[in-house]
Design an enzyme around this catalytic site. Sequence first.
Site, PDB file in Angstrom:
ATOM      1  N   LYS A  73     -23.450   7.128 -19.191  1.00 14.67           N
ATOM      2  CA  LYS A  73     -22.251   7.928 -19.460  1.00 14.67           C
ATOM      3  C   LYS A  73     -22.499   9.330 -18.930  1.00 14.67           C
ATOM      4  CE  LYS A  73     -19.189   9.033 -23.398  1.00 14.67           C
ATOM      5  NZ  LYS A  73     -18.984   8.831 -24.853  1.00 14.67           N
ATOM      6  N   SER A 148     -14.501   7.032 -26.068  1.00  9.23           N
ATOM      7  CA  SER A 148     -14.625   7.777 -24.839  1.00  9.23           C
ATOM      8  C   SER A 148     -15.593   7.159 -23.824  1.00  9.23           C
ATOM      9  CB  SER A 148     -15.094   9.208 -25.147  1.00  9.23           C
ATOM     10  OG  SER A 148     -16.371   9.188 -25.767  1.00  9.23           O
ATOM     11  N   SER A 172     -16.810   5.919 -30.308  1.00 10.29           N
ATOM     12  CA  SER A 172     -16.713   5.859 -28.838  1.00 10.29           C
ATOM     13  C   SER A 172     -17.554   4.808 -28.142  1.00 10.29           C
ATOM     14  CB  SER A 172     -17.050   7.210 -28.237  1.00 10.29           C
ATOM     15  OG  SER A 172     -15.905   8.000 -28.217  1.00 10.29           O
TER      16      SER A 172
HETATM   17  N1  GLN Z   1     -11.734   8.952 -30.362  1.00 15.11           N
HETATM   18  C1  GLN Z   1     -12.456   9.937 -31.098  1.00 15.11           C
HETATM   19  C2  GLN Z   1     -12.085  11.318 -30.583  1.00 15.11           C
HETATM   20  O1  GLN Z   1     -11.222  11.407 -29.771  1.00 15.11           O
HETATM   21  C3  GLN Z   1     -13.935   9.673 -31.012  1.00 15.11           C
HETATM   22  C4  GLN Z   1     -14.592  10.147 -29.784  1.00 15.11           C
HETATM   23  C5  GLN Z   1     -16.077   9.854 -29.744  1.00 15.11           C
HETATM   24  O2  GLN Z   1     -16.611   9.071 -30.532  1.00 15.11           O
HETATM   25  N2  GLN Z   1     -16.750  10.528 -28.818  1.00 15.11           N
HETATM   26  O3  GLN Z   1     -12.610  12.329 -30.979  1.00 15.11           O
END
Ligand code: GLN
Length: 483
Positions: A73, A148, A172
Amino acid sequence: MNYLDLTIKEIHEALVNKKVTPLELVSEALKRAKENKCNAYEYIMEKEALAMAKTLTEPEKDNLLWGIPFAIKDNISTKDIPTCASSDILKGYVPIYNATIIDKLIAKKAIPFAKVTLDELAMGGTGATGHLGKTTNPYNHERMVGGSSCGSAAVVANAVVPFALGSDTGDSIRKPASYAGLVGLKPTWGRISRYGLFPFTPSLDSLGFFTRSVYDAAVILNVVAGYDIHDFTSSKNPVDDYTTDLDKPIKGTKIAVIKEILDSISDVNIQNKFQETLKIYEELGASINYVSMDRHLLKTLFPTYYIISCAEATSNNANLDGVKFGLNIEGDTFNDSLIKTRSKGFSERIKRRFVIGSYSLMAENQNELYLRATRNRHKIVDEINKILKDNDVIFLPASPTVAPKFDNKVDQLEDEYLIADNYMVIANFAGLPSLTLPVGFTEGLPFGFNLTAGAFKEKKLFNIAKALEDKLGFYNLSVRTKK
Ligand code: GLN
């Protein structure tokens, strides 16, 4: 036979038996990556991966990661390789050091293969907000793969590589794992050093990974877990051998199901499958305990997460000032340059989060917003720890739906969204290990269920997950091996 279609364990056997070489694996992965149907790449490390693969000529029998290519990532630091977290603010930034997780994998001779997309700065859940646009679901390009960690999920489900690193602040890794039919692990907070991970919400952030089997997840955790002098939040708790005892009978295991979360899911296929898996667990000798949580408290999960994460994100991204890293737009003064750089570099979505974060941290608002959210977080953590005192794991669908379409509109005030779509943040609030594994398909799309265990109980988590993987046979799923 294409060896990239196999799991790490199987590829390892082929490497040891010299049926395939690391160079052949990387060359094939390059071919697959260049098709790039999902828009999943920030940077393909073609030259570097080929060069490393060429040096790997003598297979190491006891080292399962020897010669295995993997994706990263793009919010994880890689020395001399552009790393921009899918944000224009970091355009042109080339780190001068590797994250500890990368060094540990390289020490085992796993081959860094590509930097892959994410929602900008890991803030998002759709895989559509990075600066390159949408990353799509390999099972259906009209659909999201989730975020994400969208690129990481896409490349493993596409069998370009057998594993990919991600980060998980709210869900995420575990939500995209469900949408992409993969195993996704977020370990205990502090289990893996975060040195070199760009911080989003340090009190919630964990590094983790996507694999196509539970066993493979255990193999990787063995290598990347452990204390790191560069990360004072990394744990000194002893590291287990996570690959042993995976097949231990789970008789006597106590599995908790939180009724209010399950009840807020309307999809009949997911509900039916859930009941089917509960029966499997019972047949294996586990007991199922339906437990309750206050519905109002559950409805506060998302707002609590949002306030805490925006507040921490605001402060942790203050270093992106146009001087030290990435984008720089000249100005008459430092402040002028800073305003121009940040105005251009961050998307509107990120700015909105910073506004909310700053607002909730202002002296006059702090008690009502930020501190109130942290108090509420403790309340939730207390409830969860109570449940885990009497149970080995909490078991629930990872998502109330399969991968949604990009233009999908949800009512964000419905329980299904507030509770079932956002509950996995509980594991981040409490720092607990949590794993999603694939359990079925509906409308041609995979979906997964999630298990969360007590802190540092990764071994138990793998054991319970593997029991289900063995029974359901959803092992090594990818778009290429789909039956
Ligand atoms: N979807 C969540 C957010 O938008 C979690 C993101 C994550 O775990 N990095 O903050």
